[in-house]
Design an enzyme around this catalytic site. Structure first.
Site, PDB file in Angstrom:
ATOM      1  N   SER A  43      12.481 -67.729   6.154  1.00  0.00           N
ATOM      2  CA  SER A  43      13.568 -66.772   5.977  1.00  0.00           C
ATOM      3  C   SER A  43      14.868 -67.337   6.549  1.00  0.00           C
ATOM      4  O   SER A  43      14.909 -67.741   7.717  1.00  0.00           O
ATOM      5  CB  SER A  43      13.167 -65.468   6.704  1.00  0.00           C
ATOM      6  OG  SER A  43      14.203 -64.532   6.661  1.00  0.00           O
ATOM      7  N   SER A  80      27.289 -61.948   2.451  1.00  0.00           N
ATOM      8  CA  SER A  80      28.450 -61.070   2.318  1.00  0.00           C
ATOM      9  C   SER A  80      29.402 -61.097   3.503  1.00  0.00           C
ATOM     10  O   SER A  80      30.561 -60.744   3.362  1.00  0.00           O
ATOM     11  CB  SER A  80      27.991 -59.642   2.082  1.00  0.00           C
ATOM     12  OG  SER A  80      27.432 -59.119   3.258  1.00  0.00           O
ATOM     13  N   HIS A 133      25.228 -59.428  -3.635  1.00  0.00           N
ATOM     14  CA  HIS A 133      26.691 -59.584  -3.645  1.00  0.00           C
ATOM     15  C   HIS A 133      27.166 -60.516  -4.753  1.00  0.00           C
ATOM     16  O   HIS A 133      28.308 -60.975  -4.739  1.00  0.00           O
ATOM     17  CB  HIS A 133      27.181 -60.063  -2.281  1.00  0.00           C
ATOM     18  CG  HIS A 133      27.025 -58.995  -1.248  1.00  0.00           C
ATOM     19  ND1 HIS A 133      27.952 -57.994  -1.058  1.00  0.00           N
ATOM     20  CD2 HIS A 133      25.997 -58.729  -0.403  1.00  0.00           C
ATOM     21  CE1 HIS A 133      27.519 -57.168  -0.114  1.00  0.00           C
ATOM     22  NE2 HIS A 133      26.340 -57.588   0.295  1.00  0.00           N
ATOM     23  N   THR A 177      21.302 -55.324  -6.773  1.00  0.00           N
ATOM     24  CA  THR A 177      21.632 -53.911  -6.606  1.00  0.00           C
ATOM     25  C   THR A 177      22.442 -53.452  -7.816  1.00  0.00           C
ATOM     26  O   THR A 177      23.117 -54.256  -8.469  1.00  0.00           O
ATOM     27  CB  THR A 177      22.456 -53.669  -5.324  1.00  0.00           C
ATOM     28  OG1 THR A 177      22.657 -52.266  -5.163  1.00  0.00           O
ATOM     29  CG2 THR A 177      23.817 -54.344  -5.373  1.00  0.00           C
ATOM     30  N   LYS A 235      26.873 -52.395  -6.277  1.00  0.00           N
ATOM     31  CA  LYS A 235      28.069 -53.152  -5.885  1.00  0.00           C
ATOM     32  C   LYS A 235      28.809 -53.634  -7.143  1.00  0.00           C
ATOM     33  O   LYS A 235      29.614 -52.901  -7.677  1.00  0.00           O
ATOM     34  CB  LYS A 235      27.665 -54.267  -4.921  1.00  0.00           C
ATOM     35  CG  LYS A 235      26.996 -53.656  -3.656  1.00  0.00           C
ATOM     36  CD  LYS A 235      26.733 -54.662  -2.588  1.00  0.00           C
ATOM     37  CE  LYS A 235      25.752 -54.173  -1.539  1.00  0.00           C
ATOM     38  NZ  LYS A 235      26.301 -53.260  -0.547  1.00  0.00           N
ATOM     39  N   THR A 264       7.869 -42.413  -4.230  1.00  0.00           N
ATOM     40  CA  THR A 264       9.210 -41.852  -4.069  1.00  0.00           C
ATOM     41  C   THR A 264       9.731 -41.409  -5.435  1.00  0.00           C
ATOM     42  O   THR A 264       9.405 -42.026  -6.460  1.00  0.00           O
ATOM     43  CB  THR A 264      10.156 -42.888  -3.411  1.00  0.00           C
ATOM     44  OG1 THR A 264      11.430 -42.306  -3.214  1.00  0.00           O
ATOM     45  CG2 THR A 264      10.313 -44.146  -4.244  1.00  0.00           C
ATOM     46  N   THR A 265      10.519 -40.362  -5.431  1.00  0.00           N
ATOM     47  CA  THR A 265      11.077 -39.851  -6.688  1.00  0.00           C
ATOM     48  C   THR A 265      11.965 -40.912  -7.336  1.00  0.00           C
ATOM     49  O   THR A 265      12.735 -41.585  -6.648  1.00  0.00           O
ATOM     50  CB  THR A 265      11.894 -38.573  -6.404  1.00  0.00           C
ATOM     51  OG1 THR A 265      11.018 -37.629  -5.787  1.00  0.00           O
ATOM     52  CG2 THR A 265      12.467 -37.979  -7.672  1.00  0.00           C
ATOM     53  N   THR A 314      26.520 -57.060  13.650  1.00  0.00           N
ATOM     54  CA  THR A 314      26.534 -57.517  12.245  1.00  0.00           C
ATOM     55  C   THR A 314      26.907 -59.000  12.180  1.00  0.00           C
ATOM     56  O   THR A 314      26.374 -59.748  11.364  1.00  0.00           O
ATOM     57  CB  THR A 314      27.527 -56.657  11.423  1.00  0.00           C
ATOM     58  OG1 THR A 314      27.186 -55.285  11.631  1.00  0.00           O
ATOM     59  CG2 THR A 314      27.465 -56.962   9.953  1.00  0.00           C
TER      60      THR A 314
HETATM   61  N1  PMP Z   1      21.067 -57.014   0.376  1.00  0.00           N
HETATM   62  C1  PMP Z   1      22.275 -57.311   0.889  1.00  0.00           C
HETATM   63  C2  PMP Z   1      22.601 -58.738   1.133  1.00  0.00           C
HETATM   64  C3  PMP Z   1      23.190 -56.297   1.164  1.00  0.00           C
HETATM   65  O1  PMP Z   1      24.383 -56.592   1.688  1.00  0.00           O
HETATM   66  C4  PMP Z   1      22.832 -54.950   0.890  1.00  0.00           C
HETATM   67  C5  PMP Z   1      23.766 -53.773   1.136  1.00  0.00           C
HETATM   68  N2  PMP Z   1      24.820 -53.908   1.928  1.00  0.00           N
HETATM   69  C6  PMP Z   1      21.573 -54.698   0.374  1.00  0.00           C
HETATM   70  C7  PMP Z   1      20.706 -55.749   0.122  1.00  0.00           C
HETATM   71  C8  PMP Z   1      21.137 -53.301   0.067  1.00  0.00           C
HETATM   72  O2  PMP Z   1      21.654 -52.884  -1.165  1.00  0.00           O
HETATM   73  P1  PMP Z   1      21.904 -51.332  -1.456  1.00  0.00           P
HETATM   74  O3  PMP Z   1      23.252 -51.002  -0.894  1.00  0.00           O
HETATM   75  O4  PMP Z   1      21.801 -51.200  -2.926  1.00  0.00           O
HETATM   76  O5  PMP Z   1      20.814 -50.590  -0.728  1.00  0.00           O
END
Ligand code: PMP
Length: 419
Positions: free
Chosen positions: A145, A198, A226, A254, A257, A286-287, A372
């Site tokens: 990782s 990001s 991203h 996602t 974004k 989950t729904t 962060t």
């Molecule tokens: N992976 C990365 C690298 C992210 O920055 C984010 C959200 N900030 C996610 C996954 C999660 O995506 P979502 O906002 O769709 O839950």
């Protein structure tokens, strides 16, 4: 109102923990900002004094292309609600799979050149659920990782009991190779990494990582959260731009974004998708996403795939912004992506500058602080997009120039470092 259970220690624990977070300057507050769908990136900030509000230009949105306010995308959501109602009404297995869900999964698979796609409630869930499920499938998994992987990947990787995690230095293929070579040859291996990171805005060497994966028989899992919508001739991410999508086993993305709506997904071979569909708890129990969200996301993906000018416009705006910053002598970190970090170097300084940007100039840029990013690398993270006009840019550059000078780093030299 909850009646406080005076005997339970968790209540006191919360009080103490929150006091500690406050003391460290890490207490989170949210600025209530209502997006104006017709004037993106202008938002309305609700002010505490009654019903007063004012306009704010947002510089930290992850709706990079403004697809979330595109009339066609919004219309798709509205008509889906009219036709199908507000909620999905069940899990995917219990009447929660509509033709829209199937169509969106097929669209995403086509976007990434994969056999199949699978939707999740969010990008976070897609990472957590997929990685957890894969890494608890066969015995002996080793997950390699990248050190800077997102919290959602870490949640899946760490939660996978019985598997081993090996963290390699960020984007460091020599370190990755040394660690792959040191692992037992016959253990099932997975390399988990991102394309665009990001916070720093750097981009991984996907072809190089995949070459190592082939050499050591590892599977590859990439988070393109991203990058989807923004890179590649159809917005298929950096894997598409670099022509390496077929070398990566699982591409995760996602819909929230670059595509501006909501939801997460993976695309992969049909047997991997079928396995996760059949076993991933975070998918099954989950729904499913509401029809309005799926219809809007489908419209958005189709538009973004077909309309390269949206990507071109975004990069033109990013480059124009960088040129204006350079001309004004405002420091920023040059990145190979669309992300423009402005180094600030101290959590308190970051907060003060961000607050003054908002209060005095009506400009919103989120402070990015520890944990962060590492201490000493605190920054403002700006994401210029197609809707930022030259005038908005001039305002931001001028405000930054003034505030970075008026609030110097040296003033914080004696402030205690956050722990
Ligand atoms: N992976 C990365 C690298 C992210 O920055 C984010 C959200 N900030 C996610 C996954 C999660 O995506 P979502 O906002 O769709 O839950």
């Amino acid at each position: 109102m909850t009646i406080r259970n005076a005997r339970h220690p968790f209540y006191d624990f919360c009080d103490e923990a929150l006091a500690g977070i406050r003391k460290q300057g890490r207490y989170r507050t949210f600025t209530p900002l209502a997006r104006d769908a017709e004037r993106y990136p202008v938002y309305e900030e609700a002010l505490p004094e009654g019903d007063v509000s004012r306009e704010v230009v947002v510089w930290s949105s992850n709706d990079y292309l403004g697809m979330g306010v595109e009339p066609e995308v919004c219309e798709a959501a509205i008509s889906a609600i009219r036709e199908h109602g507000a909620g999905a009404g069940g899990t995917r297995n219990i009447a929660g799979t509509s033709p829209l869900h199937k169509a969106l999964e097929a669209e995403l698979a086509a976007l990434h050149g994969k056999e199949a796609g699978l939707l999740f409630g969010s990008g976070y869930v897609s990472n957590q659920a997929s990685l957890l499920t894969i890494l608890t499938s066969m015995p002996g998994w080793i997950c390699f990782s990248d050190r800077l992987n997102h919290a959602s990947m870490i949640a899946g990787i760490k939660g996978a009991r019985g598997s081993t995690t090996v963290i390699y230095e960020h984007n460091d293929l020599a370190d990755l190779e040394a660690k792959l070579a040191a692992a037992p040859a016959d253990a099932p291996k997975l390399i988990a990494f991102e394309s665009v990171y990001s916070m720093d805005g750097d981009i991984s060497d996907i072809a190089g990582t995949c070459a190592l994966a082939r050499k050591y028989n590892a599977m590859t899992y990439i988070d393109e959260v991203h990058a989807v919508g923004l890179y590649g001739e159809q917005g298929g991410g950096v894997t598409q731009r670099d022509g390496v999508a077929d070398q990566v086993d699982i591409i995760e993305g996602t819909l929230a974004k670059g595509f501006g709506v909501h939801g997460g997904y993976i695309t992969a071979s049909s047997q991997i998708v079928d396995y996760l569909r059949s076993t991933a708890s975070g998918f099954i129990f989950t729904t499913s996403l509401p029809p309005s969200v799926v219809a809007a996301a489908l419209a958005s993906v189709q538009m973004v795939r077909a309309q390269n000018w949206r990507r071109e416009k975004m990069f033109e705006r990013v480059n124009t912004f960088r040129a204006k910053m350079r001309a004004a002598g405002v420091e920023f970190t040059m990145t190979p992506s669309h992300i423009v970090p402005v180094p600030v170097g101290h959590a308190e300084r970051c907060k003060v500058i961000s607050k003054r940007l908002l209060n005095e100039y009506g400009l919103y840029a989120t402070p990015i602080n520890y944990p962060t990013v590492p201490q000493g690398t605190e920054r403002l993270r700006l994401t210029p997009g197609p809707f930022h006009t030259d005038e908005m840019m001039d305002e931001m550059v001028a405000a930054l120039k003034i505030l970075l000078a008026e609030v110097p780093l040296a003033a914080f030299a004696n402030e205690p470092a956050l722990t």
